[in-house]
Design a protein around this motif. Sequence first.
Motif, PDB file in Angstrom:
ATOM      1  N   GLY A 146      -5.534   1.024   3.793  1.00 44.34           N
ATOM      2  CA  GLY A 146      -6.820   0.976   4.504  1.00 44.34           C
ATOM      3  C   GLY A 146      -7.706  -0.181   4.066  1.00 44.34           C
ATOM      4  O   GLY A 146      -7.589  -0.707   2.959  1.00 44.34           O
ATOM      5  N   PRO A 175       1.998   3.662  13.633  1.00 41.73           N
ATOM      6  CA  PRO A 175       1.269   4.580  14.526  1.00 41.73           C
ATOM      7  C   PRO A 175       0.776   3.793  15.750  1.00 41.73           C
ATOM      8  O   PRO A 175       0.526   2.587  15.647  1.00 41.73           O
ATOM      9  CB  PRO A 175       0.080   5.023  13.661  1.00 41.73           C
ATOM     10  N   ASP A 206       0.848  -1.198   0.000  1.00 41.17           N
ATOM     11  CA  ASP A 206       0.000   0.000   0.000  1.00 41.17           C
ATOM     12  C   ASP A 206       0.885   1.250   0.000  1.00 41.17           C
ATOM     13  O   ASP A 206       2.113   1.157   0.159  1.00 41.17           O
ATOM     14  CB  ASP A 206      -1.022  -0.033   1.145  1.00 41.17           C
TER      15      ASP A 206
END
Length: 352
Positions: A80, A182, A50
């Motif tokens: 996503g 993250p 991605d």
Amino acid sequence: MKKKLMDVHSTITVTASEKYDVIIGRGLLARVGELIADKISKCKVAIITDDTVDALYSDKVIFSLKAKGLETAKFVFPHGEKSKCFKTYQDIISFLAENSFTRSDAVIALGGGVVGDITGFASATFLRGIKYFQVPTTLLAQIDSSVGGKTAIDIPQGKNLVGAFYQPQAVICDIDALDTLPKEVFLDGMGEASKYAVLDKKIFNLVKSQDYKLEELVTLCVDYKRKIVESDEFDKGNRALLNLGHTPAHGIEKLSNFSITHGNAVGMGLKIILKASLKQGNITESVYNELTSIVTKLVGENECPFSIEEICKNSLSDKKRSGDDISLVTVHGVGDCRIEKIKVENLTEYLS
Ligand code: NAD
Ligand code: GLY
């Protein structure tokens, strides 16, 4: 489980319909070419990834492949869950066809569970099966989705409704790649890790010890998954143990319109199952307290904002349902979980 020095921490061999190694260590992205070379001839390799992972890690992997004399091609899609769809699948197989990939070529899934699931499915179906390698870059993908050969895409009617069982040729887990995750993505992986800590005493003890390295956690989780996959590759029996906490978690995610992340929802789901297991007399209060505190330690303190009635109503479209029954994984001790069939109409009462 073989232990090695240097940057390979451990290698776990999965013996399923395909026998393959899961290699866990540090600095491995720069060694992908070397680590897969003996599994393929001089061929073309497609890297599917991605956009986020591409910007971080594609160059390193491509360099390592070229150093081994392999020709490369790259396909990048937006990151996503929304991308885990028929359209991206179609784009990937068109890309492979347009670049004249054959069955002697290979594919690499470089990324999290989304990349792994859709690339695995494209590999399973393109030319009725082309070799593929998993190079997972999220904690969730390293400890769960890259191992065991479940591949899938989502359709508007539900998640993972179209897929295939198709094992990779190898899985390469570079712990260093987790440095750029993250926090909330890392915590999603911890949600799955907390599931393993309830399922397995060794993982429970490791996490309880406070002082452990991520590579040790990944190794133990992969080894637990190996055992489950080897005993029930096609998900007809005890592989369902891996769904521990997931029945309520799916309801929680849905009710929150997916604003509660998967890892958090699994943490909440586990706590609901632990409470129900205590109420049913399956575990003592002290086991309940120990397990609940391990889950909290891994995923944090989060109050579930929904009632059991609401959660059950929204869990019932779950794939674990068969006719009037739902398979629920319940807890009977540390490392002792069991699959129980519960009548759908009794689920709310059971979990309340
Ligand atoms: P993901 O693949 O969407 O990755 C989460 C985010 O992290 C993405 O935005 C991605 O671009 C980013 N990312 C990935 N690696 C990164 C890195 N090293 N540094 C910075 N950012 C990075 O999500 P996920 O949590 O890895 O996987 C979830 C998917 O896995 C779901 O689709 C779920 O259905 C599937 N899944 C499959 C199995 C299975 O057995 N096949 C098991 C569990 C979950
Ligand atoms: N993550 C569920 C399974 O692999 O069966």
